[in-house]
Design a protein around this motif. Structure first.
Motif, PDB file in Angstrom:
ATOM      1  N   THR A 121       0.955  -1.267   0.040  1.00 22.11           N
ATOM      2  CA  THR A 121      -0.152   0.115  -0.067  1.00 22.11           C
ATOM      3  C   THR A 121       0.791   1.130  -0.005  1.00 22.11           C
ATOM      4  O   THR A 121       1.623   1.519   0.810  1.00 22.11           O
ATOM      5  N   TYR A 122       0.749   2.263  -0.951  1.00 18.46           N
ATOM      6  CA  TYR A 122       1.502   3.500  -1.222  1.00 18.46           C
ATOM      7  C   TYR A 122       0.477   4.472  -0.974  1.00 18.46           C
ATOM      8  O   TYR A 122      -0.318   4.792  -1.876  1.00 18.46           O
ATOM      9  N   ASP A 123       0.507   5.142   0.213  1.00 15.28           N
ATOM     10  CA  ASP A 123      -0.263   6.023   0.422  1.00 15.28           C
ATOM     11  C   ASP A 123       0.627   7.256   0.697  1.00 15.28           C
ATOM     12  O   ASP A 123       1.534   7.428   1.379  1.00 15.28           O
ATOM     13  N   GLN A 124       0.464   8.292  -0.330  1.00 18.19           N
ATOM     14  CA  GLN A 124       1.417   9.354  -0.555  1.00 18.19           C
ATOM     15  C   GLN A 124       1.665  10.152   0.408  1.00 18.19           C
ATOM     16  O   GLN A 124       2.185  11.231   0.656  1.00 18.19           O
ATOM     17  N   ASP A 125       0.697  10.296   1.485  1.00 16.79           N
ATOM     18  CA  ASP A 125       0.282  11.302   2.560  1.00 16.79           C
ATOM     19  C   ASP A 125       0.994  10.765   3.773  1.00 16.79           C
ATOM     20  O   ASP A 125       0.900  11.474   4.906  1.00 16.79           O
ATOM     21  N   VAL A 126       1.608   9.541   3.683  1.00 16.66           N
ATOM     22  CA  VAL A 126       2.228   9.038   4.994  1.00 16.66           C
ATOM     23  C   VAL A 126       3.682   8.443   4.716  1.00 16.66           C
ATOM     24  O   VAL A 126       3.980   8.278   3.724  1.00 16.66           O
ATOM     25  N   ASP A 127       4.339   8.446   5.881  1.00 14.39           N
ATOM     26  CA  ASP A 127       5.784   8.089   5.714  1.00 14.39           C
ATOM     27  C   ASP A 127       5.852   6.633   5.446  1.00 14.39           C
ATOM     28  O   ASP A 127       5.134   5.699   6.089  1.00 14.39           O
ATOM     29  N   ILE A 128       6.604   6.096   4.355  1.00 17.92           N
ATOM     30  CA  ILE A 128       6.756   4.677   3.914  1.00 17.92           C
ATOM     31  C   ILE A 128       8.501   4.549   3.969  1.00 17.92           C
ATOM     32  O   ILE A 128       9.058   5.271   3.450  1.00 17.92           O
ATOM     33  N   VAL A 129       8.941   3.614   4.853  1.00 21.66           N
ATOM     34  CA  VAL A 129      10.470   3.425   4.796  1.00 21.66           C
ATOM     35  C   VAL A 129      10.602   2.076   3.954  1.00 21.66           C
ATOM     36  O   VAL A 129      10.007   0.593   4.372  1.00 21.66           O
ATOM     37  N   MET A 130      11.100   2.225   2.759  1.00 19.65           N
ATOM     38  CA  MET A 130      11.264   1.096   2.126  1.00 19.65           C
ATOM     39  C   MET A 130      12.466   0.041   2.204  1.00 19.65           C
ATOM     40  O   MET A 130      13.188   0.383   3.379  1.00 19.65           O
ATOM     41  N   GLY A 131      12.617  -0.852   1.448  1.00 18.36           N
ATOM     42  CA  GLY A 131      13.780  -1.760   1.832  1.00 18.36           C
ATOM     43  C   GLY A 131      13.474  -3.166   2.215  1.00 18.36           C
ATOM     44  O   GLY A 131      13.107  -3.370   3.030  1.00 18.36           O
ATOM     45  N   HIS A 132      13.474  -4.209   1.165  1.00 19.81           N
ATOM     46  CA  HIS A 132      13.062  -5.643   1.518  1.00 19.81           C
ATOM     47  C   HIS A 132      14.076  -6.663   1.423  1.00 19.81           C
ATOM     48  O   HIS A 132      13.584  -7.878   1.232  1.00 19.81           O
ATOM     49  N   GLU A 133      15.409  -6.055   0.786  1.00 25.40           N
ATOM     50  CA  GLU A 133      16.250  -7.187   0.857  1.00 25.40           C
ATOM     51  C   GLU A 133      17.533  -6.866   2.102  1.00 25.40           C
ATOM     52  O   GLU A 133      18.241  -6.215   1.559  1.00 25.40           O
ATOM     53  N   TYR A 134      17.239  -7.521   2.872  1.00 27.46           N
ATOM     54  CA  TYR A 134      18.253  -7.172   4.220  1.00 27.46           C
ATOM     55  C   TYR A 134      18.947  -8.136   5.034  1.00 27.46           C
ATOM     56  O   TYR A 134      18.666  -9.259   4.826  1.00 27.46           O
ATOM     57  N   CYS A 135      20.036  -7.766   5.749  1.00 27.89           N
ATOM     58  CA  CYS A 135      20.570  -8.441   6.618  1.00 27.89           C
ATOM     59  C   CYS A 135      20.517  -7.666   7.976  1.00 27.89           C
ATOM     60  O   CYS A 135      20.742  -6.285   7.695  1.00 27.89           O
ATOM     61  N   ALA A 136      19.978  -8.078   9.005  1.00 28.23           N
ATOM     62  CA  ALA A 136      19.658  -7.457  10.173  1.00 28.23           C
ATOM     63  C   ALA A 136      20.220  -8.085  11.342  1.00 28.23           C
ATOM     64  O   ALA A 136      20.845  -9.111  11.303  1.00 28.23           O
ATOM     65  N   GLU A 137      20.057  -7.540  12.653  1.00 32.42           N
ATOM     66  CA  GLU A 137      20.850  -7.812  13.781  1.00 32.42           C
ATOM     67  C   GLU A 137      19.403  -7.665  14.743  1.00 32.42           C
ATOM     68  O   GLU A 137      18.799  -6.657  15.034  1.00 32.42           O
ATOM     69  N   VAL A 138      18.979  -8.802  15.647  1.00 35.65           N
ATOM     70  CA  VAL A 138      18.004  -8.870  16.660  1.00 35.65           C
ATOM     71  C   VAL A 138      18.551  -7.967  17.584  1.00 35.65           C
ATOM     72  O   VAL A 138      19.516  -8.060  18.158  1.00 35.65           O
ATOM     73  N   VAL A 139      17.554  -7.089  17.953  1.00 40.78           N
ATOM     74  CA  VAL A 139      17.556  -6.010  19.293  1.00 40.78           C
ATOM     75  C   VAL A 139      16.650  -6.628  20.294  1.00 40.78           C
ATOM     76  O   VAL A 139      16.651  -5.862  21.288  1.00 40.78           O
ATOM     77  N   GLY A 140      15.514  -6.792  19.846  1.00 41.51           N
ATOM     78  CA  GLY A 140      14.422  -6.948  20.836  1.00 41.51           C
ATOM     79  C   GLY A 140      13.087  -8.053  20.021  1.00 41.51           C
ATOM     80  O   GLY A 140      13.171  -8.308  19.219  1.00 41.51           O
ATOM     81  N   TYR A 141      12.301  -8.092  21.398  1.00 41.54           N
ATOM     82  CA  TYR A 141      11.233  -9.228  20.891  1.00 41.54           C
ATOM     83  C   TYR A 141       9.689  -8.658  21.297  1.00 41.54           C
ATOM     84  O   TYR A 141       9.481  -7.617  22.268  1.00 41.54           O
ATOM     85  N   GLY A 142       8.833  -8.840  20.593  1.00 45.00           N
ATOM     86  CA  GLY A 142       7.339  -8.370  20.846  1.00 45.00           C
ATOM     87  C   GLY A 142       6.696  -9.436  21.807  1.00 45.00           C
ATOM     88  O   GLY A 142       7.377 -10.668  22.056  1.00 45.00           O
ATOM     89  N   PRO A 143       5.486  -9.269  22.095  1.00 46.56           N
ATOM     90  CA  PRO A 143       4.807 -10.142  22.935  1.00 46.56           C
ATOM     91  C   PRO A 143       4.573 -11.574  22.256  1.00 46.56           C
ATOM     92  O   PRO A 143       4.445 -11.668  21.144  1.00 46.56           O
ATOM     93  N   GLY A 144       4.624 -12.746  23.138  1.00 48.21           N
ATOM     94  CA  GLY A 144       4.192 -13.901  22.522  1.00 48.21           C
ATOM     95  C   GLY A 144       5.304 -14.382  21.554  1.00 48.21           C
ATOM     96  O   GLY A 144       5.035 -15.530  20.793  1.00 48.21           O
ATOM     97  N   THR A 145       6.333 -13.928  21.530  1.00 45.64           N
ATOM     98  CA  THR A 145       7.311 -14.600  20.760  1.00 45.64           C
ATOM     99  C   THR A 145       8.120 -15.819  21.489  1.00 45.64           C
ATOM    100  O   THR A 145       8.295 -15.688  22.938  1.00 45.64           O
ATOM    101  N   GLU A 146       8.799 -16.631  20.632  1.00 46.89           N
ATOM    102  CA  GLU A 146       9.478 -17.744  21.439  1.00 46.89           C
ATOM    103  C   GLU A 146      11.074 -17.135  21.871  1.00 46.89           C
ATOM    104  O   GLU A 146      11.460 -17.863  22.759  1.00 46.89           O
ATOM    105  N   ARG A 147      11.469 -16.238  21.220  1.00 43.30           N
ATOM    106  CA  ARG A 147      12.865 -15.607  21.769  1.00 43.30           C
ATOM    107  C   ARG A 147      13.759 -16.683  21.647  1.00 43.30           C
ATOM    108  O   ARG A 147      14.811 -16.740  22.130  1.00 43.30           O
TER     109      ARG A 147
END
Length: 340
Positions: free
Chosen positions: A58-84
């Protein structure tokens, strides 16, 4: 956090709110993220998703969108209900889909699922994969791009007397070439207007490359494959008219895998396709199994993606890098390193 933000058709680096992980989600720090042609299609053609009622992209031109879907990342935190199950500090990547309470969202193509052009973003824990490799993050992040061509080449299941013709030598075509080579399929003939991309195709495993201005790709394919072979074409350009030119130029009984998909649509001579008995398969993203295979191939180094890589930029350099990515004579991938 800092991010390169798309809004109203333009991208600029600025401060935005940190994403907050929801149920089943991981908070990760972006280490490297490739600029994909679909990022350009997404920002240049907001109308392309008008008929998509899934809410995934969904591209809404009136809101912020941060692109980028080919990534390598580092885990920094967890949401609720995660196995961690993945420790903080571990390098990871994933198929770019975020599970949210409202449904699935493509990472980097929705306001609810910011991507790797920001310092922080969110992943779905159950499909997140650990990077088992010492290779730099700038190499690992290319795995998602590899998975698209990898999956297409795998699904094609070329028979003994079939030989591939790859039209276009961008990143998806190069990944298809790499996979075809690993499968022992050949000869692999690749066509592109740009000399540098033909050279990269050779480096990724093509046996023959051709400039379609100077020689018909179909004649070059026939000369390389021999009179008994059947043709399987991989259309990897995504420009209107290319698929139709393949329909009109290819031999009878050709199988065509169309991966390009111009966002503005295309006109096809379907009667010609019918008379030739063509079999056309349109797109489709990689399966989880194919994504995992491509990811392992990149992380292990069994598939060398070095020839595809260009320079790296920080967040402030993303707008110029997006413009540079439009240059057909440029590298197949420019890498964004948010921490640089």
């Amino acid at each position: 956090m800092r991010a390169a933000v798309l809004r109203g058709g333009t991208v600029e680096a600025r401060i935005v709110d940190d994403p907050v992980p929801g149920p089943g989600q991981l908070l990760v720090r972006s280490l490297a993220c490739g600029i994909c042609a679909s990022d350009l299609h997404f920002m240049d053609h907001p109308e392309a998703g008008a008929d998509d009622d899934s809410g995934m992209s969904t591209y809404d031109q009136d809101v912020d969108i941060v692109m980028g879907h080919e990534y390598c990342a580092e885990v920094v935190g967890y949401g609720p209900g995660t196995e961690r199950r993945i420790p903080v500090g571990t390098r990871v990547s994933s198929l770019p889909v975020l599970n949210t309470p409202a449904g699935r969202r493509i990472i980097g193509q929705n306001p609810e699922s910011p991507g790797g052009f920001g310092e922080l973003f969110l992943l779905t824990e159950v499909i997140t994969r650990v990077v088992v490799s010492d290779l730099p993050s700038e190499i690992v992040c290319v795995a998602d791009a590899i998975s698209v061509g990898w999956s297409t080449a795998s699904r094609a299941q070329l028979a003994v007397r079939e030989a591939p013709l790859v039209i276009g030598c961008g990143a998806i075509a190069l990944s298809a070439i790499g996979r075809l080579k690993s499968l022992g399929v050949g000869p692999i003939v690749a066509a592109d207007l740009v000399a540098s991309r033909r050279a990269t195709a050779l480096a990724m495993g093509a046996d023959v490359v051709v400039d379609p201005v100077e020689e018909s790709p179909y004649e070059a394919w026939r000369n390389a494959a021999g009179p008994q072979a059947s043709c399987v074409v991989f259309e990897c350009v995504g420009v209107p008219g290319v698929l139709d030119s393949i329909i009109k130029g290819c031999e009878r009984g050709t199988r065509i895998f169309s991966v390009g998909g111009p966002p503005e649509g295309d006109h096809l001579h379907t009667l010609t396709a019918k008379r030739k008995g063509l079999n056309i398969q349109f797109g489709g993203g990689p399966s989880m199994d194919h994504w995992d295979e491509a990811f392992r191939a990149v992380c292990s180094g069994s598939l060398d993606v070095g020839p595809m890589l260009g320079h790296a930029v920080g967040l402030g350099g993303v707008p110029a890098a997006l413009d540079a990515a439009r240059d057909a004579d440029g590298p197949a991938r420019i890498i964004v390193v948010p921490g640089s």
